[in-house]
Design a protein around this motif. Structure first.
Motif, short mmCIF file in Angstrom:
data_model
loop_
_atom_site.label_atom_id
_atom_site.label_comp_id
_atom_site.label_asym_id
_atom_site.label_seq_id
_atom_site.Cartn_x
_atom_site.Cartn_y
_atom_site.Cartn_z
N HIS A 196 -1.11 1.17 9.46
CA HIS A 196 -0.82 1.08 8.03
C HIS A 196 0.47 1.80 7.68
O HIS A 196 1.22 1.38 6.80
N GLU A 197 0.76 2.91 8.39
CA GLU A 197 2.01 3.62 8.15
C GLU A 197 3.20 2.80 8.64
O GLU A 197 4.26 2.77 8.00
N LEU A 198 3.03 2.12 9.77
CA LEU A 198 4.10 1.27 10.29
C LEU A 198 4.35 0.08 9.36
O LEU A 198 5.49 -0.31 9.13
N VAL A 199 3.28 -0.49 8.83
CA VAL A 199 3.43 -1.60 7.89
C VAL A 199 4.27 -1.14 6.70
O VAL A 199 5.16 -1.87 6.23
N ALA A 200 4.01 0.06 6.22
CA ALA A 200 4.77 0.59 5.08
C ALA A 200 6.24 0.80 5.44
O ALA A 200 7.13 0.51 4.63
N LEU A 201 6.50 1.29 6.65
CA LEU A 201 7.88 1.50 7.10
C LEU A 201 8.62 0.18 7.18
O LEU A 201 9.77 0.06 6.74
N PHE A 202 7.98 -0.83 7.76
CA PHE A 202 8.62 -2.14 7.88
C PHE A 202 8.82 -2.77 6.50
O PHE A 202 9.85 -3.40 6.25
N ALA A 203 7.86 -2.60 5.63
CA ALA A 203 8.01 -3.14 4.27
C ALA A 203 9.19 -2.50 3.56
O ALA A 203 9.87 -3.14 2.75
N HIS A 204 9.44 -1.23 3.86
CA HIS A 204 10.53 -0.49 3.23
C HIS A 204 11.88 -1.13 3.53
O HIS A 204 12.82 -1.02 2.73
N VAL A 205 11.99 -1.78 4.69
CA VAL A 205 13.25 -2.44 5.05
C VAL A 205 13.14 -3.97 4.92
O VAL A 205 13.95 -4.71 5.46
N GLY A 206 12.11 -4.44 4.22
CA GLY A 206 12.00 -5.86 3.91
C GLY A 206 11.44 -6.73 5.01
O GLY A 206 11.72 -7.93 5.05
N LEU A 207 10.61 -6.16 5.89
CA LEU A 207 9.98 -6.93 6.96
C LEU A 207 8.47 -6.88 6.82
O LEU A 207 7.91 -5.82 6.52
N ASN A 208 7.79 -8.01 7.07
CA ASN A 208 6.33 -8.01 6.96
C ASN A 208 5.69 -7.54 8.26
O ASN A 208 6.36 -7.30 9.27
N ASP A 209 4.37 -7.40 8.24
CA ASP A 209 3.67 -6.78 9.36
C ASP A 209 3.68 -7.62 10.64
O ASP A 209 3.36 -7.11 11.71
#
Length: 258
Positions: free
Chosen positions: A119-132
């Motif tokens: 879930h933390e990685l998903v948030a990091l990727f979302a921060h740069v505009g990438l989905n899970d």
């Protein structure tokens, strides 16, 4: 006490008989973007690498947060994490056999000591505009622009204070360049990052930077407010860089448009 968070003082870098950087003085303030612009061979990339402890220097000093760093590339762990670099070719910066999520997770663990959860990685990727879905992909399964976003996520995962971006968009097409530049602008505002943006393209630097330092043959030949440098260049070399730009507004980040 210096106004700069990260700075070079009378910095010299040599490679055998070649003098790549000659007596450079410059710095980036907290929350500021400093653009370093010059053609290939100007010394700008060597300077950028030295600022984050990836390049030895011959004389002078690099100071971070008020203290001198070692020219022998033996930086304290906390300083190494605070100073992160994003390179021109994102593919070469990633292990082709390692999933993108794992690459970012290992970077985050360098700061915290433990691997982050999904879930933390998903948030990091979302921060740069990438989905899970990108967490489980390998570098060969993503485009250049997507990989540059992953590299940014990896750099941000260690919670840096300064990001040195060395030609981060020069290998991308114009539409993707604008996306990555917008992302950098947004991240600077959200995270209060200081950014040293290294590029050969003065049109891009103009729209990214608060201040510009122009490098020629290893020296800073002109520096100052970005709009002032572009509107009233004081050095012939700066004028030649501006004359070489076919369309100054071809790549203009949304975040810095008027």
């Amino acid at each position: 006490m210096s106004e700069y968070l990260l700075e070079a003082r009378d910095l010299h870098i040599t490679y055998g008989p070649k003098h790549a950087v000659r007596g450079v003085n410059l710095g980036v303030r907290p929350g500021e973007t400093l653009g370093v612009v010059g053609e290939s061979g100007s010394g700008k990339s060597s300077l950028g690498r030295a600022l984050v402890g990836l390049e030895r220097w011959s004389s002078g000093s690099v100071r971070y947060d008020g203290r001198d760093l070692s020219p022998k590339l033996k930086l304290p762990r906390a300083v190494r994490l605070d100073l992160q670099m994003v390179f021109q070719d994102p593919a070469s910066a990633l292990n082709p056999r390692r999933r993108l999520g794992r690459a970012v997770a290992e970077a985050a663990a360098a700061r915290t000591g433990t691997l982050p959860g999904r879930h933390e990685l998903v948030a990091l990727f979302a921060h740069v505009g990438l989905n899970d879905s990108f967490l489980d992909r390998y570098p060969g399964q993503a485009s250049g622009g997507q990989l540059q976003r992953v590299v940014l996520a990896r750099a941000l995962a260690v919670r840096p204070r300064v990001l040195v971006a060395d030609e981060p968009v020069s290998a991308l097409d114009v539409s993707v360049q604008a996306q990555v530049l917008n992302l950098l602008c947004d991240l600077r505002e959200e995270l209060d990052l200081s950014i040293v943006f290294v590029s050969h393209d003065i049109a891009v630097v103009r729209h990214m930077a608060d201040r510009i330092a122009v490098m020629y043959q290893g020296q800073v030949v002109e520096s100052g407010d970005a709009e002032r440098i572009v509107a009233d260049p004081g050095h012939d070399y700066t004028r030649s860089l501006l004359d070489a730009v076919p369309d100054p507004d071809a790549v203009r980040p949304r975040a810095l448009t008027s």
